[in-house]
Design an enzyme around this catalytic site. Structure first.
Site: not given
Length: 430
Positions: A360, A307, A263, A244
């Protein structure tokens, strides 16, 4: 299905979640497969009842004097959906799919008010053990932050500037009454509706299939823009996941320069290939996890974007079941993983490069306190002023209340109308 039948179904789904210890999404899907007579509107309504029950589980349970699925769903019907308890109970009569009629105590409790002696964590609708952490992070506003985190989220989209414009996307989705996002310059939003309102299915739209836009919370768009990736740079997206933010970075760089998307989990990375193709992102090189996959990038990156794996507390509006499953042990595990990946990420920077840290999460342990620990062990780094990052990304002054004590930026539903996100940019000055 009428409302009584929908209430019964929501009670059954919540009971299934409790007894089988599985995610709400799986329980709702299983219910739908086993009850194919239910239409899309029924499934949406049942899902809304279930998620609303979990979003405000603590305060619903305190009001009803019970946290059983029945008590929670009845509280939603009266407290959130505005049903009159007596009329609701009367509608149950003669309906074979309805729950049992409300007792006198249930009717009285459902229209009651929480007392002044109710603990703060109940008012905030958060787990009790997290109250000190949230109070440390938000001060006197921690209860208000929790209450806004218990609301319904909007559906947000990011326009892919490589293929389209915001005006074109909004025209394509006009039937859903889209609005421009308040902050993200490429953001489009559709507000959550009340009661049994359905979320628009935008992924079947022609624009989505052509790569004109991606579903992405405005908060995620904001932190991706704050990352500051510039055309021509060498950027490592160290926790790319499904891609994203990678796609947002590629668009910001106008397909110039190079993004290395990596990742550690091959399964999380798998969707990125189709998404890159659909979006027309040509400056992304995917690095699959294997020994030495990033060795050639050490000391060469202008920007490393992390992230980070986190508790996901910033997404409680969308995944309220995770709010009640979080444990101190899991938080400790995530904090350890974040420290390790920060230590790993800084290796790839060249002098003067920027390490971008994103979560997040709304917890200080994963945000400011994590950054403080990193800076204590890495004196060659310094946080870039949040006001400067904001001005560079959006051309406006940083809104009041977003700057944190350790040079970060915190986004929350109360402050920005977004999911909860944390951003901090650290420059390698030595």
């Amino acid at each position: 299905m009428r409302l009584p039948g929908r209430l019964s179904a929501a009670i059954a789904v919540l009971a299934d979640v409790e007894t089988r210890k599985r995610p709400v999404s799986e329980a709702l899907k299983a219910w739908g497969l086993n009850n194919r007579f239910a239409g899309a509107g029924d499934r949406a309504a049942i899902g809304n009842l279930v998620y609303d029950a979990l979003r405000r589980r603590a305060s619903h349970a305190a009001l009803m004097g019970s946290d059983t699925p029945r008590a929670l769903v009845l509280a939603v019907a009266v407290r959130d959906w505005g049903e009159d308890p007596a009329a609701l109970s009367e509608s149950f009569a003669g309906d074979n799919h309805a729950p049992e009629a409300l007792s006198a105590e249930e009717m009285a409790r459902a229209v009651g008010q929480l007392g002044d002696d109710v603990p703060g964590f109940v008012l905030a609708d958060v787990p009790e053990w997290l109250a000190p952490s949230l109070e440390r992070g938000f001060g006197d506003n921690w209860i208000a932050e929790g209450q806004d985190m218990a609301g319904r989220p909007s559906l947000d989209l990011r326009v892919n500037s490589l293929k389209s414009s915001r005006e074109r996307v909004m025209k394509s989705l006009a039937r859903f009454t889209p609005e421009e996002a308040a902050i993200a310059p490429l953001g489009v939003t559709m507000k959550a509706g009340p009661r049994d309102a359905r979320t628009p299915n935008v992924t079947t739209d022609e624009g989505y299939l052509k790569g004109w836009f991606e579903v992405q919370d405005q908060g995620s768009q904001i932190v991706a823009a704050l990352a500051g990736a510039q055309p021509g740079e060498q950027v490592l997206d160290l926790c790319a996941g499904a891609g994203g933010k990678t796609l947002a970075l590629a668009a910001a760089m106008m397909n110039k320069g190079q993004i290395f998307a990596y990742d550690s989990d091959r399964n999380r990375l798998a969707p990125i290939y189709d998404r890159l193709k659909r979006n027309g992102a040509r400056n992304v090189q995917v690095r699959a996890p294997q020994p030495g996959a990033l060795d050639d990038l050490v000391g060469k990156m202008d920007r490393v974007v992390i992230d980070a794996p986190c508790t996901g507390t910033g997404t409680w509006r969308r995944r309220p079941d995770t709010k009640w499953k979080l444990t101190p042990e899991l938080l400790s595990q995530r904090v350890g993983e974040q420290a390790a990946i920060l230590a790993e990420g800084q290796r790839y920077l060249k002098p003067g490069g920027t390490l971008v840290y994103i979560t997040c999460s709304i917890l200080p342990e994963e945000n400011d306190e994590q950054i403080a620990g990193f800076l204590a062990g890495n004196p060659g780094f310094a946080s870039v002023m949040p006001e400067d990052m904001w001005a560079a990304a959006f051309g406006t002054a940083l809104p009041a209340g977003l700057a944190t004590g350790k040079g970060g930026i915190a986004l929350t539903p109360r402050l920005t109308g977004t999911d909860g996100f944390y951003f901090n940019a650290l420059r390698l000055v030595e």
